[in-house]
Design an enzyme around this catalytic site. Sequence first.
Site, PDB file in Angstrom:
ATOM      1  CB  ILE A   1      -0.985   0.027   1.197  1.00 10.05           C
ATOM      2  CG1 ILE A   1      -0.246  -0.084   2.529  1.00 10.05           C
ATOM      3  CG2 ILE A   1      -2.024  -1.061   1.067  1.00 10.05           C
ATOM      4  CD1 ILE A   1      -1.177  -0.039   3.739  1.00 10.05           C
ATOM      5  CG  ASP A   2       0.088   4.268  -2.818  1.00 14.45           C
ATOM      6  OD1 ASP A   2       0.790   3.438  -3.407  1.00 14.45           O
ATOM      7  OD2 ASP A   2      -0.898   4.834  -3.338  1.00 14.45           O
ATOM      8  CE  LYS A   3       6.726   8.986   3.087  1.00 17.44           C
ATOM      9  NZ  LYS A   3       7.654  10.028   2.597  1.00 17.44           N
TER      10      LYS A   3
END
Length: 332
Positions: A166-168
Site C-alpha cells: 500500500i502507498d506510503k
Amino acid sequence: MDEKLYGEEIMNTEVEYIYEDDSVAESEDVLEWVIDEHSAGERLDKFVSEAFDDEAVSRTQIQDWIKKGAVLVNGAETKPKHKLLAGDVVTVEVPEAEPTEIVAEPIPLEIEYEDSDVIVINKQRGLVVHPAPGHSSGTVVNALLYHCKDLSGINGSIRPGIVHRIDKDTSGLLMAAKNDNAHASLSEQLKEHSVTRKYIALVHGNVPHDRGTVDAPIGRDERDRKMFTVTDKNSKHAVTHFSVIERFGDYTLLELQLETGRTHQIRVHMKYIGHPLAGDPMYGRSKTVDLNGQALHAAVLGFKHPRTGEYLEFEAPIPADMEHVLHSLRQR
C-alpha cells in the site's frame, strides 16, 4: 438511488497489458513500452529512469543497464543518449538485484495477527513498505526483520515477506509471509482476486450514487510517467467498487472494494470519475483537508490461511488524523 457503472466508454476497448500489478509476486523480469508522440525525442536513459520512478531506480543505474545490453530499442543495443522515435519499442530485462543487506530496525509495528506463517499489521501513514535502491532503512521490511527474524525470500533481499503493497501515505492493513509456502499461497489468492480488500476514503465532491463500480484500465500517464491514469494504451484491467458511507456536501466518505490491485488504483479511479481523494498530493486538488497524504485507509483485509485454509478477516479502525478531519466536517 441507482448504482452507477463508470468507464463503459473505455472498458471494452482492446488493451495490451504491460504494466505490473501491485502484487509484487506477479512482477515480471522483462518490461516493454511503445513510444508515443509525447515521449518521442526523449533520451533513452531519461525515459526509462522516469518509467521506473516509483521503484526508485536511479538514472545512473539505468545508464549502466543500457551499457550492459539490458535495455534494447527495437531489439537492438544502443547508447543512453539515444533519442527515441514514435513507434520505437523499448524493452528492459531487469537485472537481478545485487545482494543488499537490509538492517533490522526497532520501528514500532501495530500487529493485528501473527503466527508461524503470516503476520498482519496496521501500517501507519508515512511508512514506506519496502526498501529501494539507495533507500534501505526506515521501512516496514526493516521493522519486520527486527520483529520476525524469519521472512519469505521469494522477492529477494530488498522485499522479504512482502506479498502486496500500500502507498506510503495510505494507512491500514498489510499482510506479510514468513516462509515461501505461505508467500506462494497468498500471492495466488491475490492473483485470483479472492483476497478481501476494503478501503475507507474521503473524496472531494458530493458523490450522487449510493453505489458504483469503476471499470477502467490503468497505465502510465504518458505526459508524466511518475503518475498513472485511465487509458487504453499499455494498461491493465482495473475494477473498483464503492458505496457511500456519509456525505458532507463538498466531501463524501466512501467504502471501496478492490477487485483488482493496480498501482494507485483507487486514487486514479476516483480522479477519473471526478471525485479525487482529499489530501492526495499527486491526483488531488490544491485546496483540500489538513492531512499529510491522501485520506485513504485499508480498513479490511481477508484471506484464507496458507496452511489451514481457514478464512481470516481483520478490520482496522480509521486512524486518528483522518478521524479528526471527519469530526471537523461533521461539526460544520
